[in-house]
Design an enzyme around this catalytic site. Sequence first.
Site, PDB file in Angstrom:
ATOM      1  N   GLU A 110     -52.989  77.277 -20.508  1.00 45.55           N
ATOM      2  CA  GLU A 110     -52.825  77.732 -19.118  1.00 45.55           C
ATOM      3  C   GLU A 110     -51.897  76.798 -18.351  1.00 45.55           C
ATOM      4  O   GLU A 110     -51.073  77.242 -17.553  1.00 45.55           O
ATOM      5  CB  GLU A 110     -54.206  77.859 -18.449  1.00 45.55           C
ATOM      6  CG  GLU A 110     -54.991  79.031 -19.058  1.00 45.55           C
ATOM      7  CD  GLU A 110     -56.441  79.083 -18.631  1.00 45.55           C
ATOM      8  OE1 GLU A 110     -57.146  78.066 -18.798  1.00 45.55           O
ATOM      9  OE2 GLU A 110     -56.877  80.131 -18.128  1.00 45.55           O
ATOM     10  N   GLU A 130     -61.398  80.836 -25.396  1.00 44.25           N
ATOM     11  CA  GLU A 130     -62.602  80.747 -24.552  1.00 44.25           C
ATOM     12  C   GLU A 130     -63.742  81.643 -25.031  1.00 44.25           C
ATOM     13  O   GLU A 130     -64.914  81.283 -24.890  1.00 44.25           O
ATOM     14  CB  GLU A 130     -62.254  81.085 -23.097  1.00 44.25           C
ATOM     15  CG  GLU A 130     -61.505  79.985 -22.360  1.00 44.25           C
ATOM     16  CD  GLU A 130     -59.996  80.017 -22.568  1.00 44.25           C
ATOM     17  OE1 GLU A 130     -59.515  80.742 -23.463  1.00 44.25           O
ATOM     18  OE2 GLU A 130     -59.295  79.323 -21.806  1.00 44.25           O
TER      19      GLU A 130
END
Length: 706
Positions: A110, A130
């Site tokens: 990210e 995730e």
Amino acid sequence: MTNPVITTVRDSVAVLAVDYPPVNALGPGVPSAILEAIEAAERNADVSAIVFMGAGKTFVAGADINTLERAAWGDPDAACDLHPLLARIEDCSKPVVMAIHGTALGGGLEIAMAGHFRVAAADALLGQPEVNLGIIPGAEGTQRLPRLVGVAKALDMCVTGKPLKAAEAHAAGLIDRVMDGDLVAGAVRFARSVAVTVRVRKTRERDELLGTAEENAPLFAAARELAAKVRRRQVAPGKAIDAITAATTLPFDEGCRRERELFFECVKGEQARALIHIFFAERAVTKIRGLSKDVQPRPISRVAVVGAGTMGGGIATACANAGLAVSVKDATRAALDAGFATIRRNYDATVKRGRLTGDAAAERIARITPVLSYDDVATADLVIEAVFENMELKSHIFRELDAVAKPGAVLASNTSTLDIDALASVTSRPEDVVGLHFFSPANVMRLLEVVRGARTSPDLLATALAFAKRLGKVPVVVANCRGFVGNRMMFPYMYEAQFLVEEGATPEQVDRALTGFGMAMGIFAVDDMAGIDVAWRVRQELGHFQDPSERRPLVADKLYELGRHGQKAGRGWYRYDEQRKPSPDPEVVELIKTTAREAGIPQRSHDDREIVERCLYALINEGARIVADGSVQRASDIDVIYANGYGFPAWRGGPMFYADRVGLREVHDRILQFERDFGPRWAPAPLLTELAQTNRTFRDLDRERS
Ligand code: T1G
């Protein structure tokens, strides 16, 4: 705390390296240090561009899972908000080039996506894993990723959690260049060139790949199907899809807010707790009490496998896949040819499924040498015996290995039931003997039970752990107890299921209740797959049911005698068609009824709750005995075993964690009730009683002991 970001300036490019071992996770203070370093570089008039990278072995491996764990257990402030940092990077007036090596995962990717350019070393991996933790990307990954790689690819990455290799990431548009040679030097050159020639683009402003509602609808539908298939019953993948949907329907900032809401819904959920528990449990397994980190493993470059059957072939394949040279020995040419043909067939199937190129398969097959003599075994650093489960035969082989193996070679047995110390005692070097219990198919299943004998030396144990890591397996060290840990627990579970059908439930009803709970397969389907004959033999080896007062299951022996040995025979608890698809078999139902009538077992109906509780609590009660007698170092080791080798849903955290979550008092009360109803086999494990009475959990116990 020393500054976790080191800044150096090279050729008017500021190189910012996050130095936060072991994996540069975004621990407390790290995001703010990055932000300050970016601002300082922006202010520095001698700097025209910025390279951002990780020091040591990797780029940023993500948010700090320790803080996520705290958030999952009720401290939502612990999950840091990376938004200010990402906005600052993206809005930086100087080009920011992300130089990626090792892994850019989760929050790491990210951050990378907020940069203006990304370059990566050829062996780098980039992903949003995730979902493995029961959560979704929480730092705008679901919003930036589709803007770089398109909706379909973003969905795939966020649902499966699988990372892309650098070349794939390049092809997908996630990175701008794959760098050969020195990454920092290359990234600095790249940064200098873009600083003067290229207009910087912010990822959040790139909307051209987001697609129309019409184009996206089938992609979302396909992603939901994929999620149902590869992550059955898991909440996070669906939420990731919702967040990516938001990316395609809302302006960037609103999409980010939606992602954050969905992220917190996941973090607060039971599945995140369970999966984070499994993450740390898998990392705890190699920390062995009394085994210092300084103990050096022995080098392993040549492996020999004795026995070319299903297990031997699978183990050889696992070694070849890991780049190791491996000889496979069997006693006869026919056995060797048959074994080798199976190995080849399995590789062909992998190529056909598109999981491996023909060349790569050929390269791996070439690492496997079939041999009839012990000559190759004599030069191996590690020998794994994988012959038929019989003490006499295995002892004979261990005597031969003792005679031929070079000094210092590891002598391992793949036994699933036999006494490792007894095998070690036939050799002149018991300190070099260890059990390596692989699970079938050995090249697929991640679990490896490492059976530590009474005299296994510390460096041999370290070698076994290092070898497991090399094969990509999760090793759990277990004591040399009967059935080791996984099977020792599985038998009471399996017998309870058999008692249930003898009392009137059907195999498919029991299996449906268990898969409904989340087990990958029902226990009767498992028994058929592993072989009714195999379970029968293990029962004899382990001497189950020698006490005549003990209730014993009756039908399994009959199936064995009838030759209903399971899938391979086309019939076992179920009937199988050509494709090995199971269907209920009225003959078995009849056999069960007759057997129960003859034995005078009263018939009644059972609801799913009773089925699940009786099967699972039998498993958990034995697990508690295992923890108490020290056959594993921690309760969470059992969770790792069951999640990786026995199809227990990781999103429930493994059986011991699940018991904690139900509440040990409740589990204990039910077990006491079962003891009243069904007799002494249900006596609660004393440790379970103790924990329930003191209001503690298995997790508490692990913490107290660590
Ligand atoms: N946080 C904290 N500790 C971590 C960590 C992390 N992200 N990753 C690894 N560790 C610790 C680990 O516990 C172990 O500690 C040591 O590092 C070495 O790990 C905002 C929500 C990076 C590929 O899921 O996949 O970002 O046991 O033995 O085999 O959206 O670790 O030595 O004390 O596994 O070389 C996303 C998880 C987080 C990456 C390295 N990131 N890590 O493998 O070593 S969520 C991940 C891994 C997130 C954002 C969100 C692997 C690895 P100890 P290791 P390895």
